[in-house]
Enzyme design. Structure first.
Site, short mmCIF file in Angstrom:
data_model
loop_
_atom_site.label_atom_id
_atom_site.label_comp_id
_atom_site.label_asym_id
_atom_site.label_seq_id
_atom_site.Cartn_x
_atom_site.Cartn_y
_atom_site.Cartn_z
N GLU A 1 -50.18 -89.75 21.65
CA GLU A 1 -49.72 -88.50 22.23
C GLU A 1 -48.35 -88.20 21.64
OE1 GLU A 1 -50.67 -89.74 26.68
OE2 GLU A 1 -49.58 -87.84 26.61
N GLU B 1 -46.20 -87.85 12.01
CA GLU B 1 -46.58 -88.34 13.34
C GLU B 1 -46.68 -87.24 14.39
OE1 GLU B 1 -45.04 -92.94 13.08
OE2 GLU B 1 -44.00 -91.60 14.43
N GLY C 1 -40.92 -92.42 13.61
CA GLY C 1 -40.25 -93.16 12.56
C GLY C 1 -41.21 -94.10 11.87
N GLU D 1 -41.78 -89.05 8.28
CA GLU D 1 -42.44 -89.71 9.40
C GLU D 1 -42.53 -88.77 10.61
OE1 GLU D 1 -44.00 -92.54 9.75
OE2 GLU D 1 -43.53 -93.54 7.86
#
Ligand SMILES: [Zn+2]
Length: 169
Positions: A135, A91, A71, A87
């Site tokens: 990660e 990500e 997010g 997002e």
């Protein structure tokens, strides 16, 4: 006072504070302007697959090393659901389709308002190339790694209850 601004955005004078409507607000003694602090909207995606819930390990700030759903901040003019989708992709590399609003979350005294959405995987491949994460991975909801935010567990529990298809555990 929590503020992004140390100086007046108009004239660069160092800001002081004034109490207006019962709240401390940044105030410019030169312009006599009050700097209006709006809440900051964050959109997050709760993405499930057969292996569980998609989480990212944060690489910055007080929550560095802890895990959260992907997010980030909603840009001005951006559709909130699109921010959650964007997002998640930035990500994690996972393409998602946003489904429903799980909930809207805020905390007294904190500038963040979080809009949490459920989402399905529609493509992409997991990666950890974003500078914001260390990660990424899917985790069974009954065996999650240490979470970054106090509210995350209850948000995840709400999401699990809303799922059409129960997750494997
Ligand atoms: Zn000013």
């Amino acid at each position: 006072m929590t503020s992004d601004f140390e100086r007046c955005p108009t004239c660069r004078t160092p800001l002081t504070t004034e109490t207006v409507d019962g709240l401390w607000r940044p105030f410019c003694p030169t312009c006599r302007n009050i700097v209006n602090l709006s809440p900051k909207l964050v959109a997050a995606a709760l993405v499930g697959d057969a292996d569980g819930l998609l989480l990212v390990k944060r690489s910055y700030g007080a929550e560095k090393g802890l895990w959260a759903p992907p997010g980030g901040y909603v840009e001005q003019g951006e559709v909130v659901e699109e921010a959650a989708r964007r997002e998640a992709y930035e990500e994690t590399g996972i393409e998602v389709a946003i489904k429903d609003l799980v909930g809207l979350y805020s905390t007294e005294g904190r500038p963040i308002v979080l809009a949490a959405f459920s989402a399905d995987v529609v493509g992409g491949e997991l990666h950890d190339r974003s500078p914001e994460v260390q990660e990424v991975g899917f985790f069974p909801v009954n065996n999650l790694p240490p979470l970054a935010f106090a509210k995350d567990r209850s948000i995840i529990d709400t999401w699990v209850k809303q799922l059409d298809t129960p997750l494997q555990s």
